[in-house]
Design a protein around this motif. Structure first.
Motif, PDB file in Angstrom:
ATOM      1  N   HIS A 187      -5.255  12.656   8.860  1.00  0.00           N
ATOM      2  CA  HIS A 187      -6.665  12.455   8.553  1.00  0.00           C
ATOM      3  C   HIS A 187      -7.085  11.037   8.911  1.00  0.00           C
ATOM      4  N   HIS A 195      -4.135   8.203   9.047  1.00  0.00           N
ATOM      5  CA  HIS A 195      -3.136   8.549   8.030  1.00  0.00           C
ATOM      6  C   HIS A 195      -2.462   9.886   8.316  1.00  0.00           C
ATOM      7  N   MET A 205       0.612   9.787   1.248  1.00  0.00           N
ATOM      8  CA  MET A 205      -0.066   9.391   2.468  1.00  0.00           C
ATOM      9  C   MET A 205       0.595   8.145   3.025  1.00  0.00           C
ATOM     10  N   HIS A 227      -4.323  12.137  -3.621  1.00  0.00           N
ATOM     11  CA  HIS A 227      -4.126  11.008  -2.729  1.00  0.00           C
ATOM     12  C   HIS A 227      -3.388   9.886  -3.454  1.00  0.00           C
ATOM     13  N   MET A 271      -8.697   7.964   7.333  1.00  0.00           N
ATOM     14  CA  MET A 271      -8.855   7.495   5.950  1.00  0.00           C
ATOM     15  C   MET A 271      -9.932   6.422   5.869  1.00  0.00           C
TER      16      MET A 271
HETATM   17 CU   LIG Z   1      -5.187   8.804   3.546  1.00  0.00          CU
END
Ligand SMILES: [Cu+2]
Length: 148
Positions: free
Chosen positions: A103, A70, A81, A146, A105
């Motif tokens: 990141h 992500h 995201m 998020h 995820m």
């Molecule tokens: Cu994410």
């Protein structure tokens, strides 16, 4: 000459050993979750000591049923995201996976991620090589929500 040929053969036969030397995950950690949370994320500073760019195309962990790569983009005033196809670590460089940015995820967590425990994460590169690292679970102060 014969020795050199032998060395090359050995290197060709051990892509995994070579990958481990070139790629390092520094300060990796996973975000601790409240009970019943289904998602989390893994962060790390991914370093590439090799002389070619290396591209992460997927990641897995036993802790989650589904894992995606992500990034976070800003749409107007909202941070969102989105899934990305890959994350490239430049040759002799690094890429930071961190809150509010790139990141790994985690979806469908098998159980809550409890601070103090550790999960193992495997990343797969475009050339098929894999790299594993441990991510201690930590509480993350998050200024960012998020959105899915
Ligand atoms: Cu994410």
């Amino acid at each position: 000459m014969k020795l050199k040929a032998l060395l090359l053969t050995t290197l060709a036969l051990s892509p995994f050993a070579q990958a481990k030397m070139d790629i390092m995950a520094h300060d990796a950690y996973a975000r601790a979750t409240p009970p019943n949370a289904a998602t989390s994320a893994v962060f790390a500073e991914m370093m590439n000591r090799g002389t070619t760019d290396r591209t992460i195309v997927s990641a897995t962990t036993d802790a989650a049923g589904k894992v995606e790569l992500h990034d976070v983009i800003k749409e107007g005033d909202v941070m969102k995201m989105r899934q990305v196809e890959s994350i490239t670590i430049p040759a002799k460089g690094k890429v930071e996976l961190k809150p509010g940015s790139l990141h790994i995820m985690l979806f469908d967590l098998k159980k809550p991620l409890v601070e103090g425990e550790t999960i193992d994460v495997q990343v797969t590169f475009a050339n098929g090589q894999q790299h594993s690292f441990s991510a201690p679970i930590k509480k993350v102060m998050s200024g960012m929500k998020h959105h899915h």
